[in-house]
Enzyme design. Structure first.
Site, PDB file in Angstrom:
ATOM      1  N   ASP A 192      10.256   1.651  -1.990  1.00  0.00           N
ATOM      2  CA  ASP A 192       9.719   2.289  -3.186  1.00  0.00           C
ATOM      3  C   ASP A 192       8.633   3.307  -2.907  1.00  0.00           C
ATOM      4  O   ASP A 192       7.970   3.759  -3.820  1.00  0.00           O
ATOM      5  CB  ASP A 192       9.147   1.227  -4.138  1.00  0.00           C
ATOM      6  CG  ASP A 192       7.920   0.559  -3.556  1.00  0.00           C
ATOM      7  OD1 ASP A 192       6.876   0.583  -4.210  1.00  0.00           O
ATOM      8  OD2 ASP A 192       8.027   0.011  -2.461  1.00  0.00           O
ATOM      9  N   ASP A 243       5.993   6.393   9.935  1.00  0.00           N
ATOM     10  CA  ASP A 243       6.048   7.712   9.307  1.00  0.00           C
ATOM     11  C   ASP A 243       6.139   8.791  10.370  1.00  0.00           C
ATOM     12  O   ASP A 243       5.193   9.008  11.121  1.00  0.00           O
ATOM     13  CB  ASP A 243       4.792   7.904   8.457  1.00  0.00           C
ATOM     14  CG  ASP A 243       4.775   9.229   7.716  1.00  0.00           C
ATOM     15  OD1 ASP A 243       5.807   9.915   7.735  1.00  0.00           O
ATOM     16  OD2 ASP A 243       3.739   9.554   7.125  1.00  0.00           O
TER      17      ASP A 243
END
Length: 388
Positions: free
Chosen positions: A278, A112
């Site tokens: 997802d 991230d």
């Protein structure tokens, strides 16, 4: 301006911690390395409207009016791993994760660039929070840092907290003998439910980050260099408007089927939370005018007010969607826009959905068909076609 400077500084510090530990990686110079995602077979059934709602929430956007709180809770509660609706994994894009070793434990984490913390599920969590996750055991190999605690909160309302240990970490052959590892003692239920990953590795790099995600195949993250074997042609660069701390730029048109609108300029944020498929920013969220024109070319498509998005029969052949980037045309194959089947139906939910407030958001549906360069020198962002 303080937002991006804060995060970029945190990323650079973490880069230095890694590169000083290992001067040469797979023949590349210090700081230049690649990560290939691992395939993960998950039994979890995602409810597409909930994933759309979660994406909108993460970016502080209001949900569609027809998507009520009751339907969101119902969708999320009934369509998890213990749900009654059977969906085969092939009906969703296969899930891919990033494998690391912390101490003696192998874990799967999300990479991230939108956060600076490196935290993982640990044996210090309550037993019910550990279920179906791979766990880091700091008591076996780690050295606890006294009076050091941490807490992370994300834009979608999720979070985690815990203690800090020093331990050895191995990421794609990049070894650190004494890395600060945040061992979770509490995580929000969304992370517990997300069985594919066991934590978040937040970091960025001094120069540029590059991502080459794939549709139903492992993608790559190259850090510090551009691999010319992974793209076709010379990348086209656009300047970044970083005033709000986002990778935001302006595109100069789009086309779909017989529609060619080369004069429709729109701003978009490029999704840089590298979680596939997802979580994070999965969808392409574009202005209402663009989405309506695209789905006007899709037979039997309709805007499903109950589920808050565009849907269509699953046997429909979808046209490609193209974003104009100066002279470069970034093509998103129609098959990538067939995001997921609504469980128990023959209807599929689109990976291209409308967003009411600008800027638009280009997430995984867009990224996994592109070769994208996030270059902090400028800053600027580059686009090229992936080499198959």
């Amino acid at each position: 301006m303080m937002g991006p400077f804060f995060y970029f500084t945190a990323y650079v510090s973490l880069l230095f911690a890694f590169t000083q530990a290992l001067p040469t990686i797979n023949g590349a110079t210090a700081g230049l390395f690649s990560i290939e995602q691992k395939q993960y077979r998950s039994n979890r059934v995602n409810w597409p409207p909930y994933e759309l709602w979660r994406t909108l929430r993460k970016h502080h956007r209001p949900p569609p009016r027809g998507m009520t709180a009751v339907s969101r809770i119902k969708a999320y509660g009934e369509h998890t791993i213990n749900g009654t609706v059977e969906v085969t994994p092939s009906e969703y894009d296969t899930e891919f994760v990033n494998e690391i070793t912390v101490g003696n434990d192998t874990l799967y984490v999300d990479i991230d660039t939108g956060s600076s913390d490196f935290w993982v599920f640990s044996s210090q969590l309550p037993e019910q929070s550990q279920r179906n996750h791979r766990i880091y055991h700091p008591e076996e190999t780690g050295t606890k840092l006294p009076k050091h605690t941490w807490e992370s909160k994300y834009g979608d309302g999720t979070g985690a907290a815990g203690n800090v240990f020093l331990d050895k970490v191995n990421l794609a052959g990049l070894k650190v003998s004494s890395q600060a590892v945040e061992a979770a003692t509490w995580v929000s239920y969304e992370f517990v439910d997300q069985q594919t990953t066991d934590g978040v590795m937040g970091f960025g790099f001094d120069n540029f980050n590059l991502t080459c995600l794939k549709h139903q195949a492992p993608g790559f993250y190259d850090f510090g260099f551009i691999d010319g074997t992974k793209h076709v042609g010379k990348p086209t660069y656009l300047p970044i408007d970083s005033l709000r701390g986002w990778w935001e730029t302006t595109f100069n048109g789009f086309s779909a089927g017989d529609i060619d609108n080369s004069t429709y300029r729109f701003k978009a944020v490029i999704g840089i939370n590298f979680e596939l498929p997802d979580t994070g920013t999965t969808f392409m969220l574009l202005p209402k005018q663009i989405t309506e024109q695209y789905y006007s070319t899709v037979p039997a498509s309709m805007y499903d007010r109950n589920n808050g998005g565009w849907a269509f029969p699953c046997n429909t052949t979808l046209p490609n969607f193209t974003i104009h980037i100066n002279d470069h045309k970034a093509i998103v194959p129609g098959e990538h826009i067939r995001w997921a089947q609504l469980p128990g139906t023959n209807t599929c939910f689109g990976g291209l959905q409308p967003v009411n407030n600008p800027p638009a958001i280009l997430g995984g549906t867009f990224l996994k068909s592109q070769f994208v360069i996030f270059d902090y020198d400028g800053p600027k962002i580059g686009f090229a076609a992936q080499r198959n």
